[in-house]
Design a protein around this motif. Structure first.
Motif, PDB file in Angstrom:
ATOM      1  N   ASP A 162      36.113  39.896  32.966  1.00  0.00           N
ATOM      2  CA  ASP A 162      35.599  41.101  32.339  1.00  0.00           C
ATOM      3  C   ASP A 162      36.524  42.263  32.736  1.00  0.00           C
ATOM      4  O   ASP A 162      37.356  42.132  33.644  1.00  0.00           O
ATOM      5  CB  ASP A 162      34.166  41.337  32.824  1.00  0.00           C
ATOM      6  N   VAL A 226      38.037  39.342  28.688  1.00  0.00           N
ATOM      7  CA  VAL A 226      36.914  39.148  27.768  1.00  0.00           C
ATOM      8  C   VAL A 226      35.944  40.303  27.987  1.00  0.00           C
ATOM      9  O   VAL A 226      35.188  40.338  28.962  1.00  0.00           O
ATOM     10  CB  VAL A 226      36.215  37.795  28.005  1.00  0.00           C
ATOM     11  N   THR A 227      35.992  41.274  27.087  1.00  0.00           N
ATOM     12  CA  THR A 227      35.291  42.532  27.307  1.00  0.00           C
ATOM     13  C   THR A 227      34.428  42.924  26.121  1.00  0.00           C
ATOM     14  O   THR A 227      34.755  42.613  24.970  1.00  0.00           O
ATOM     15  CB  THR A 227      36.310  43.653  27.611  1.00  0.00           C
ATOM     16  N   ALA A 228      33.348  43.623  26.404  1.00  0.00           N
ATOM     17  CA  ALA A 228      32.496  44.158  25.349  1.00  0.00           C
ATOM     18  C   ALA A 228      33.053  45.438  24.756  1.00  0.00           C
ATOM     19  O   ALA A 228      32.456  46.003  23.847  1.00  0.00           O
ATOM     20  CB  ALA A 228      31.085  44.412  25.901  1.00  0.00           C
ATOM     21  N   LEU A 254      35.116  42.473  22.089  1.00  0.00           N
ATOM     22  CA  LEU A 254      33.999  41.907  21.343  1.00  0.00           C
ATOM     23  C   LEU A 254      33.004  42.940  20.833  1.00  0.00           C
ATOM     24  O   LEU A 254      32.062  42.582  20.131  1.00  0.00           O
ATOM     25  CB  LEU A 254      33.281  40.863  22.211  1.00  0.00           C
ATOM     26  N   LYS A 259      29.210  37.034  24.931  1.00  0.00           N
ATOM     27  CA  LYS A 259      30.502  36.463  25.314  1.00  0.00           C
ATOM     28  C   LYS A 259      30.512  34.935  25.369  1.00  0.00           C
ATOM     29  O   LYS A 259      31.574  34.314  25.344  1.00  0.00           O
ATOM     30  CB  LYS A 259      30.926  37.021  26.672  1.00  0.00           C
ATOM     31  N   PHE A 262      32.475  32.694  22.782  1.00  0.00           N
ATOM     32  CA  PHE A 262      33.910  32.967  22.861  1.00  0.00           C
ATOM     33  C   PHE A 262      34.507  32.311  24.104  1.00  0.00           C
ATOM     34  O   PHE A 262      35.607  31.752  24.059  1.00  0.00           O
ATOM     35  CB  PHE A 262      34.163  34.472  22.874  1.00  0.00           C
ATOM     36  N   LEU A 263      33.769  32.381  25.212  1.00  0.00           N
ATOM     37  CA  LEU A 263      34.223  31.737  26.437  1.00  0.00           C
ATOM     38  C   LEU A 263      34.257  30.222  26.278  1.00  0.00           C
ATOM     39  O   LEU A 263      35.159  29.557  26.800  1.00  0.00           O
ATOM     40  CB  LEU A 263      33.316  32.124  27.602  1.00  0.00           C
ATOM     41  N   ASP A 273      32.345  38.452  35.807  1.00  0.00           N
ATOM     42  CA  ASP A 273      31.767  39.603  35.099  1.00  0.00           C
ATOM     43  C   ASP A 273      30.862  40.359  36.066  1.00  0.00           C
ATOM     44  O   ASP A 273      30.268  39.758  36.967  1.00  0.00           O
ATOM     45  CB  ASP A 273      30.954  39.128  33.885  1.00  0.00           C
ATOM     46  N   HIS A 278      25.286  39.437  31.296  1.00  0.00           N
ATOM     47  CA  HIS A 278      26.447  38.757  30.728  1.00  0.00           C
ATOM     48  C   HIS A 278      26.701  37.431  31.439  1.00  0.00           C
ATOM     49  O   HIS A 278      27.015  36.415  30.802  1.00  0.00           O
ATOM     50  CB  HIS A 278      27.694  39.633  30.853  1.00  0.00           C
ATOM     51  N   ALA A 282      26.704  33.734  29.890  1.00  0.00           N
ATOM     52  CA  ALA A 282      27.946  32.982  29.939  1.00  0.00           C
ATOM     53  C   ALA A 282      27.797  31.668  30.695  1.00  0.00           C
ATOM     54  O   ALA A 282      28.446  30.666  30.362  1.00  0.00           O
ATOM     55  CB  ALA A 282      29.046  33.824  30.583  1.00  0.00           C
ATOM     56  N   ALA A 314      33.046  46.773  28.600  1.00  0.00           N
ATOM     57  CA  ALA A 314      33.095  45.513  29.372  1.00  0.00           C
ATOM     58  C   ALA A 314      31.883  45.379  30.250  1.00  0.00           C
ATOM     59  O   ALA A 314      31.370  46.343  30.789  1.00  0.00           O
ATOM     60  CB  ALA A 314      34.357  45.491  30.221  1.00  0.00           C
TER      61      ALA A 314
END
Length: 314
Positions: A162, A226-228, A254, A259, A262-263, A273, A278, A282, A314
């Motif tokens: 993240d 991998v971030t919001a 994203l 997430k 995608f992960l 993260d 999250h 995940a 994120a």
């Protein structure tokens, strides 16, 4: 010449993060420490099954395969020394080269991170992780119930991070928490060319970056952000990494989407993260660890209520 951990990537890890010891831990949690020790002694020659962080550790140790010691994995555990024998036996049974361990028999072990010069600490004990982060070490609370890593990339270590409060500081998250999404986006757009301060996991990302360029042929590291965050807030994250002279292989902006799926496609050996929601989501898809840093992990009396809208950070 005296032994040294200089110039190595040092992973300090608890026994429950590396091995599946949940059945034994139930005995310990029931309050019978003596029965727990006896059970471990009875199973001394029964190798423990791989735990959630096992895939990441196994691949990191492969960077020593050509005879150059680049990675050191040290067991740092609240276990007693007798139980420690089983941990070393389990490592040997799974061809993990584990030479060093510190077993504190219930006492908080995080103080030993400093003499170990640890680059990261992974533990199934949330309080130990909190204290390690407070002492300035990258640390994550391993979700022991997470889905284990896949085996689609046997010669590639894959790590996903993240952004805010993990690779970067929580500066931007504080704006979001206090003023909402629109203010957050404006803040990040205004400061797009100003690097974000470092977060707790920047040193670990740097260590991976060095390892990637020093490793033996046939092995590689693939990293992902991998971030919001979404546009326009994506630019500051990219500019920060460029200023640090660190390259990530993939970046997923994203815009608040969950997430997990995608992960699953990235298939990391581990994901870090700062937000518990999250991480819980995940963990249904990949190995995951909670980085209890930043404003979202502040005590309830200090935290600002989160706005009731989908996040774009994120």
């Amino acid at each position: 010449m005296p032994a040294t951990l200089d110039d190595k990537l040092v992973v300090a890890i608890s026994s429950r993060a590396l091995f599946d010891l949940e059945e034994e831990n139930q005995v310990f949690d029931a309050g019978d420490a003596q029965a727990y020790m006896q059970l471990q002694l009875e199973r001394l020659d029964v190798p423990a099954r791989p735990g959630i962080a096992h895939s990441m550790v196994r691949k990191l140790l492969r960077f020593n395969e050509d005879g150059v010691a680049r990675v050191e994995v040290v067991i740092l555990s609240r276990n007693d020394p007798v139980s420690g024998m089983r941990i070393f036996n389990s490592g040997a049974a799974q061809a993990l080269r584990l030479e060093r361990g510190v077993f504190t028999q219930g006492r908080a072990p995080f103080g030993y991170l400093r003499p170990l010069h640890a680059d990261i600490f992974l533990s199934a004990n949330a309080q130990d992780v909190h204290e390690a982060l407070a002492a300035g070490f990258p640390a994550a609370h391993v979700m022991v119930g997470a889905r284990p890593a896949g085996n689609g990339y046997p010669d590639e270590l894959r790590i996903a991070f993240d952004g805010d409060a993990v690779l970067f500081s929580d500066e931007a998250e504080q704006v979001f928490q206090k003023k909402g999404l629109a203010a957050f986006q404006q803040h990040e757009k205004r400061k797009a060319d100003e690097p974000l301060p470092a977060g707790p996991f920047k040193p670990f990302l740097e260590a991976l970056h060095r390892l990637q360029h020093a490793g033996p042929p046939g092995l590689r590291i693939r990293t992902a952000l991998v971030t919001a965050r979404g546009a326009p807030a994506h630019r500051r994250a990219i500019q920060t990494l460029m200023r640090w002279n660190i390259r990530v292989d993939e970046a997923m902006f994203l815009g608040g989407l969950p997430k997990g799926e995608f992960l699953r496609e990235f298939e990391p050996d581990f994901f870090f993260d700062d937000q518990s929601g999250h991480i819980q989501q995940a963990a249904g898809f990949v190995p995951a660890g909670h980085v209890a840093a930043g404003v979202t992990n502040a005590p309830a009396s200090q935290a600002t209520p989160r706005p009731r809208r989908r996040s774009n950070r994120a």
